[in-house]
Design a protein around this motif. Sequence first.
Motif, PDB file in Angstrom:
ATOM      1  N   ARG A   4     -59.654   9.995 -15.388  1.00  0.00           N
ATOM      2  CA  ARG A   4     -59.299   9.369 -16.662  1.00  0.00           C
ATOM      3  C   ARG A   4     -59.509   7.872 -16.570  1.00  0.00           C
ATOM      4  NH1 ARG A   4     -54.894   6.518 -15.661  1.00  0.00           N
ATOM      5  NH2 ARG A   4     -53.111   7.359 -14.551  1.00  0.00           N
ATOM      6  N   GLU A   5     -59.409   7.219 -17.731  1.00  0.00           N
ATOM      7  CA  GLU A   5     -59.540   5.765 -17.771  1.00  0.00           C
ATOM      8  C   GLU A   5     -58.408   5.096 -17.005  1.00  0.00           C
ATOM      9  OE1 GLU A   5     -60.138   3.962 -21.584  1.00  0.00           O
ATOM     10  OE2 GLU A   5     -61.601   5.483 -22.184  1.00  0.00           O
ATOM     11  N   PHE A   6     -58.728   3.999 -16.390  1.00  0.00           N
ATOM     12  CA  PHE A   6     -57.761   3.151 -15.704  1.00  0.00           C
ATOM     13  C   PHE A   6     -56.785   2.599 -16.733  1.00  0.00           C
ATOM     14  CE2 PHE A   6     -56.669  -1.232 -14.598  1.00  0.00           C
ATOM     15  CZ  PHE A   6     -56.222  -1.129 -13.281  1.00  0.00           C
ATOM     16  N   LEU A   7     -55.499   2.636 -16.405  1.00  0.00           N
ATOM     17  CA  LEU A   7     -54.459   2.078 -17.265  1.00  0.00           C
ATOM     18  C   LEU A   7     -53.808   0.897 -16.556  1.00  0.00           C
ATOM     19  CD1 LEU A   7     -52.675   5.429 -18.214  1.00  0.00           C
ATOM     20  CD2 LEU A   7     -54.405   4.192 -19.559  1.00  0.00           C
ATOM     21  N   LEU A  47     -57.705  -6.789 -11.357  1.00  0.00           N
ATOM     22  CA  LEU A  47     -58.017  -5.503 -11.985  1.00  0.00           C
ATOM     23  C   LEU A  47     -57.664  -5.536 -13.463  1.00  0.00           C
ATOM     24  CD1 LEU A  47     -56.711  -3.116  -9.197  1.00  0.00           C
ATOM     25  CD2 LEU A  47     -59.094  -3.340  -9.910  1.00  0.00           C
ATOM     26  N   PHE A  48     -56.492  -6.049 -13.766  1.00  0.00           N
ATOM     27  CA  PHE A  48     -56.053  -6.121 -15.160  1.00  0.00           C
ATOM     28  C   PHE A  48     -56.985  -7.016 -15.980  1.00  0.00           C
ATOM     29  CE2 PHE A  48     -53.481  -8.132 -18.523  1.00  0.00           C
ATOM     30  CZ  PHE A  48     -53.275  -7.009 -19.300  1.00  0.00           C
ATOM     31  N   GLU A  49     -57.381  -8.157 -15.412  1.00  0.00           N
ATOM     32  CA  GLU A  49     -58.302  -9.063 -16.120  1.00  0.00           C
ATOM     33  C   GLU A  49     -59.618  -8.364 -16.437  1.00  0.00           C
ATOM     34  OE1 GLU A  49     -58.919 -12.842 -14.216  1.00  0.00           O
ATOM     35  OE2 GLU A  49     -56.752 -13.115 -13.915  1.00  0.00           O
ATOM     36  N   ARG A  50     -60.144  -7.616 -15.472  1.00  0.00           N
ATOM     37  CA  ARG A  50     -61.409  -6.920 -15.706  1.00  0.00           C
ATOM     38  C   ARG A  50     -61.248  -5.766 -16.695  1.00  0.00           C
ATOM     39  NH1 ARG A  50     -61.623  -7.664 -10.209  1.00  0.00           N
ATOM     40  NH2 ARG A  50     -61.642  -5.429  -9.720  1.00  0.00           N
ATOM     41  N   MET A  51     -60.057  -5.213 -16.753  1.00  0.00           N
ATOM     42  CA  MET A  51     -59.770  -4.163 -17.726  1.00  0.00           C
ATOM     43  C   MET A  51     -59.937  -4.700 -19.147  1.00  0.00           C
ATOM     44  SD  MET A  51     -56.177  -2.178 -18.058  1.00  0.00           S
ATOM     45  CE  MET A  51     -55.770  -1.320 -19.546  1.00  0.00           C
ATOM     46  N   MET A  52     -59.651  -5.987 -19.338  1.00  0.00           N
ATOM     47  CA  MET A  52     -59.754  -6.608 -20.657  1.00  0.00           C
ATOM     48  C   MET A  52     -61.194  -6.974 -21.005  1.00  0.00           C
ATOM     49  SD  MET A  52     -56.990  -6.071 -21.151  1.00  0.00           S
ATOM     50  CE  MET A  52     -55.752  -6.120 -22.208  1.00  0.00           C
ATOM     51  N   GLN A  53     -62.093  -6.871 -20.037  1.00  0.00           N
ATOM     52  CA  GLN A  53     -63.507  -7.146 -20.283  1.00  0.00           C
ATOM     53  C   GLN A  53     -64.200  -5.835 -20.659  1.00  0.00           C
ATOM     54  OE1 GLN A  53     -64.752  -8.996 -16.654  1.00  0.00           O
ATOM     55  NE2 GLN A  53     -63.360 -10.731 -16.906  1.00  0.00           N
ATOM     56  N   MET A  57     -63.617   1.478 -16.177  1.00  0.00           N
ATOM     57  CA  MET A  57     -62.791   1.660 -14.989  1.00  0.00           C
ATOM     58  C   MET A  57     -62.131   3.030 -15.065  1.00  0.00           C
ATOM     59  SD  MET A  57     -61.236  -2.191 -15.331  1.00  0.00           S
ATOM     60  CE  MET A  57     -60.360  -2.400 -13.791  1.00  0.00           C
ATOM     61  N   LEU A  58     -62.361   3.840 -14.031  1.00  0.00           N
ATOM     62  CA  LEU A  58     -61.834   5.201 -14.010  1.00  0.00           C
ATOM     63  C   LEU A  58     -61.063   5.455 -12.722  1.00  0.00           C
ATOM     64  CD1 LEU A  58     -65.041   7.152 -15.129  1.00  0.00           C
ATOM     65  CD2 LEU A  58     -63.164   6.362 -16.586  1.00  0.00           C
ATOM     66  N   VAL A  59     -60.055   6.329 -12.816  1.00  0.00           N
ATOM     67  CA  VAL A  59     -59.313   6.763 -11.637  1.00  0.00           C
ATOM     68  C   VAL A  59     -59.434   8.275 -11.509  1.00  0.00           C
ATOM     69  CG1 VAL A  59     -57.674   4.845 -11.599  1.00  0.00           C
ATOM     70  CG2 VAL A  59     -57.134   6.897 -12.914  1.00  0.00           C
ATOM     71  N   ALA A  60     -59.387   8.747 -10.275  1.00  0.00           N
ATOM     72  CA  ALA A  60     -59.318  10.175  -9.985  1.00  0.00           C
ATOM     73  C   ALA A  60     -57.905  10.457  -9.499  1.00  0.00           C
ATOM     74  CB  ALA A  60     -60.332  10.559  -8.911  1.00  0.00           C
ATOM     75  N   LEU A  61     -57.298  11.464 -10.091  1.00  0.00           N
ATOM     76  CA  LEU A  61     -55.922  11.828  -9.743  1.00  0.00           C
ATOM     77  C   LEU A  61     -55.876  13.240  -9.177  1.00  0.00           C
ATOM     78  CD1 LEU A  61     -54.546  10.648 -13.152  1.00  0.00           C
ATOM     79  CD2 LEU A  61     -53.955   9.550 -11.010  1.00  0.00           C
ATOM     80  N   ILE A  62     -55.091  13.405  -8.139  1.00  0.00           N
ATOM     81  CA  ILE A  62     -54.753  14.722  -7.613  1.00  0.00           C
ATOM     82  C   ILE A  62     -53.243  14.738  -7.474  1.00  0.00           C
ATOM     83  CG2 ILE A  62     -54.926  16.301  -5.643  1.00  0.00           C
ATOM     84  CD1 ILE A  62     -57.779  15.314  -5.217  1.00  0.00           C
ATOM     85  N   LYS A  73     -69.684  -2.302 -14.101  1.00  0.00           N
ATOM     86  CA  LYS A  73     -69.815  -3.605 -14.747  1.00  0.00           C
ATOM     87  C   LYS A  73     -71.101  -3.623 -15.565  1.00  0.00           C
ATOM     88  CE  LYS A  73     -69.606  -8.434 -13.337  1.00  0.00           C
ATOM     89  NZ  LYS A  73     -69.492  -9.326 -12.188  1.00  0.00           N
ATOM     90  N   GLN A  74     -71.021  -4.157 -16.766  1.00  0.00           N
ATOM     91  CA  GLN A  74     -72.179  -4.288 -17.662  1.00  0.00           C
ATOM     92  C   GLN A  74     -72.884  -2.946 -17.892  1.00  0.00           C
ATOM     93  OE1 GLN A  74     -74.387  -7.323 -15.590  1.00  0.00           O
ATOM     94  NE2 GLN A  74     -73.253  -8.969 -16.597  1.00  0.00           N
ATOM     95  N   ARG A  75     -72.156  -1.876 -17.734  1.00  0.00           N
ATOM     96  CA  ARG A  75     -72.651  -0.503 -17.933  1.00  0.00           C
ATOM     97  C   ARG A  75     -73.855  -0.152 -17.060  1.00  0.00           C
ATOM     98  NH1 ARG A  75     -70.147   2.321 -21.974  1.00  0.00           N
ATOM     99  NH2 ARG A  75     -68.816   1.062 -23.278  1.00  0.00           N
TER     100      ARG A  75
END
Length: 152
Positions: A4-7, A47-53, A57-62, A73-75
């Motif tokens: 999911r997306e990074f929060l 991380l938070f600053e880049r989240m606003m750009q 940003m994705l995380v994997a959860l188990i 970055k920059q797709r």
Amino acid sequence: MIIREFLYSDSDEVSKLCMSSFMGTVAETLPEQGVLTFGQIASSDALFERMMQDNIMLVALIDAFVVGYVELKQRKHIAMLFVAPEYQRQGVGRSLLSEIKRAAASPKLTVHASTTSVSAYERYGFVSVGDIAVSEGLIYQPMELRFEDYEH
């Protein structure tokens, strides 16, 4: 596994994951400046600053725990990709890359791979595209993945 997306609430856990993995595999190959630079890049605030750009940003959860993180970055450029050591070689990195590929706005992905992660990127289908370089103490191998060469 859930991707999911990074929060914002993931910041501390992702920062710890990145730092722990980095310190265990990359830090010993770098000068002190590189370790300091990475610490700044992987901080919760950064991380938070880049989240606003415009970064993806994705995380994997188990079991509700963050076991992997990727940042595009920059797709087109993978700025970070980390998998918890105990979950490496179990498809976490490959799953994160598959999701990032969908968000890419280019026929290829690039990465500045740490010298210790080159073989992992090669397993994902990346190839080296230049000489090893240094930036702010970080030593890296430029690599790229052309989508036609990528297998899911």
